[in-house]
Structures are given as C-alpha cells and as structure tokens.
Design an enzyme around this catalytic site. Sequence first.
Site, PDB file in Angstrom:
ATOM      1  N   CYS A  75       0.886  -1.158   0.000  1.00 24.17           N
ATOM      2  CA  CYS A  75       0.000   0.000   0.000  1.00 24.17           C
ATOM      3  C   CYS A  75       0.924   1.207   0.000  1.00 24.17           C
ATOM      4  O   CYS A  75       1.462   1.583   1.039  1.00 24.17           O
ATOM      5  CB  CYS A  75      -0.912   0.010   1.230  1.00 24.17           C
ATOM      6  SG  CYS A  75      -1.917   1.507   1.331  1.00 24.17           S
ATOM      7  N   CYS A 113      -0.346   4.198   2.316  1.00 28.37           N
ATOM      8  CA  CYS A 113      -0.463   4.082   3.775  1.00 28.37           C
ATOM      9  C   CYS A 113      -0.232   2.660   4.241  1.00 28.37           C
ATOM     10  O   CYS A 113       0.905   2.217   4.347  1.00 28.37           O
ATOM     11  CB  CYS A 113      -1.804   4.625   4.264  1.00 28.37           C
ATOM     12  SG  CYS A 113      -1.879   4.773   6.060  1.00 28.37           S
ATOM     13  N   SER A 114      -1.309   1.893   4.463  1.00 34.97           N
ATOM     14  CA  SER A 114      -1.133   0.602   5.147  1.00 34.97           C
ATOM     15  C   SER A 114      -2.254  -0.386   4.878  1.00 34.97           C
ATOM     16  O   SER A 114      -2.406  -1.340   5.632  1.00 34.97           O
ATOM     17  CB  SER A 114      -1.069   0.857   6.650  1.00 34.97           C
ATOM     18  OG  SER A 114      -2.271   1.495   7.068  1.00 34.97           O
ATOM     19  N   CYS A 115      -3.072  -0.157   3.857  1.00 35.07           N
ATOM     20  CA  CYS A 115      -4.227  -1.036   3.650  1.00 35.07           C
ATOM     21  C   CYS A 115      -3.800  -2.492   3.473  1.00 35.07           C
ATOM     22  O   CYS A 115      -2.865  -2.790   2.745  1.00 35.07           O
ATOM     23  CB  CYS A 115      -5.019  -0.593   2.419  1.00 35.07           C
ATOM     24  SG  CYS A 115      -5.956   0.910   2.708  1.00 35.07           S
TER      25      CYS A 115
END
Lengths: 205, 198
Positions: free
Chosen positions: B106, B109-111
Amino acid sequence: MDGMHDLGGRQGFGAIRYTPNARAFHEAWEVRVNSLYAFAVRLGIFNMDEYRHAIERMEPRHYLTASYYERSLTSLATLLVEKGILTREELERRAQGLFPLAAPSAPGRTNSPARERFQPGDRVRVRDDYVPGHVRMPGYIRGKTGVVVSESPDYPFPDARAHAVESQDEPTYDVRFRSDELWPHSADAALVHVGVFQSYLERVA
Amino acid sequence: MPDHTPVIKRTAPVERRVDAIQQALDERGLKATEAVEELRELAEEQWIPQNGARVVARAWVDPAFRERLLANGRAAVAELGLSMPKHHRHLVVLENRPTVQNVICCTQCSCTAFTIIGLPPDWYKDLEYRARVVRESRTVLKEMGLDLAPQVEIRVWDTTADTRYMVLPVQPPETIGWPEEKLAGIVTRDGMIGVAPL
C-alpha cells in the site's frame, strides 16, 4: 493532494527494515490508538476516507518523523477537533504539552461527469488530474496507460466522501501497468496492478 | 523587566496525547475505555495470520474450495467463519505459480486484508517499502531474502482502493499429502504478503 504520503516510486530510500514475521504492535499505547480511531469510525464521528485524508494533511516534517501509530493518533485528534467533539486547548491542557494536528483541508470534488464502464482488456489512461483534496490515485500512475484486468464492486467515491461532498458510489478497476511504462528505463521489470476509481480513468482509443 | 518569562512549550509525549483523547471521550460519556478493551481483543487475538493460513491450507487440499476462493475471496473465507470489515467489499486472492510471484503493498499508507492475514508489520507501513517495492520489486525482494529466478514474473498489487488482496503461495512439494492443520502451520503472514518463501 500531491502529499508526502504518496510515496510510490520515490527514490533515495534505504533498505527495508525487515525482520520475518514482525509484530504489528510494540507498545500498549499503539493498540489503544488503533482501537480509538476504529471506535470513532464505529460511532460515525468520521469515516475511513476522512481518516486517511487527515493523515495525508500532516505537515511533511511531522509525517516523515512520526511513527505509524503517531500518524494515526494525529488524524484521530485532528478530526475530533474539526468535528467539534474536543478542542485543541483541552487536548493540550490534558496532555500538558503541544498536540500537533494536521493542516486544514482543501475542498473535495464529486465524481467525474464523464465516467465510462470498462471491460477486461480495455486500454485506459489515468486522467491528468491535479486534486487539492483527498484522492486515491497514486501520483506515479497519473497520465499513464494500462490495461483493465477486472472490475470491483461499487465503492463510495473517496474524493467526495473525505469532504462530505455528495457523490455516487462507483466501481474501481484493477488496472495493470508495466513498470517500464511507469518509469521508462528506470525500474525493475514487473507488472504493477493498481485499484483505480472509475472517475480517474479515460478510454484509450 | 516584564515579570513573566515566556513559556517554551514542547510537544507532549505520545502516550500522554493518547491518554488525553481517551480521558476526554470517557468524560463525555462515550465509553472509550470499554471500546479500547473490546477492540484490543479483536486486533491482538482475532485478526491474526492464522486465519489466512487456514484459508491457504484449505485451498491446497480442496480444489473446489480453491476455485471458489479465486472467484470470490470474501464469500470463500466466510465458509471458514472469517469475516471482513464492511468497507473491504472485495477480496482478491492472488495465486502464485512457479513462474509468477505476487506481492502486495500500500504505497499511500497501510491497507491490508487485516482480518484475514493479520495487521501489517512496521516494515510494510514504513517509507522504504512503500516507496521502493513498486519500482524496484526484484531488488527489494532480494534484499528481503527472496531471490527470484530471472524467469519468474513479478506482479505487484498496490492497495489503493477498498479491494483487498492476499497471496496464495505455492505449496512446498515436500508437504504434499500433509493434513490440513499441519499445512496451516507452515503458512506465514509474510508469505501471504508475497515477500517470503514458505
């Protein structure tokens, strides 16, 4: 926005600090932050798109030096203040120190008026859009051409939903790009698949 | 001389900032502390890689399940009692083959499909992996210990919408015939991200 968070393809970064099967949390406060933001979403104080955008609105100097869960905390606090649940003064009094928040938001936008339905195999170009508010198009695909692989179910349109702008849900397309198309002569050979909202795409004749 | 000296304020330590929010919400009757305990249990004890490991092991031993999983990941994992948050509307399962290595990231971000493969580790959310893996995939994987043969094609999946991904690793040949539970024991989160061999 072309913010600090949009890191795909940026150069100059060092080695990945990888350890096999590393833990997700290291300290108790990190778990609390993760729970508190999820709780606020559950209460309907803000939605996931607003949450993501408030992280993106952090000033770059703060964004780059904050840990992941500090970024999460900053987004949570910013939105609680912006939604009128708390004030910054109260937070700083309670925390006995400064409580940095994210920068204010620019306006959002609604769906593109010229959305098209695509089929697997269609060639598409990512629109050359410069969006001051929230957008989930990574900068490295802007203006680039790829091939539609599949369609996902309709989702809320993030560029609108992060800003309480009216919009329709729309599909996203799994679009396959060649790394050499994204960064000519300057990337390892690979196929890069990106989930792209319908509004960001136009057909290539 | 004025009788007040300027107060130099420093940023409060992060833990005190968390306390400030939690206490302020509690005092407004929002019961944040109760919610923290409930969500902590979910994050630390239920959203764990062993969920995805069960899915992978089932796909290895049950070809019909594997087909359903590849066709509709969200519905297939529900057969094993696993669920995903409302906003994860679609789970795409990426099947590795001897000549195809899938890897997920991602960049913004961090999905992740965190209820299935577990919450992501630091390195996945760090600047370096996010910046580099889409552009320098083979180099990055090699640095991380996955040295792919030149004929292996790399497919990187950037989680930029609300579709979520997990990698279905190739079953190691020496484990053919093992019972499902034992197979689940060898599947790791990093294998389901696509950065580590099993």
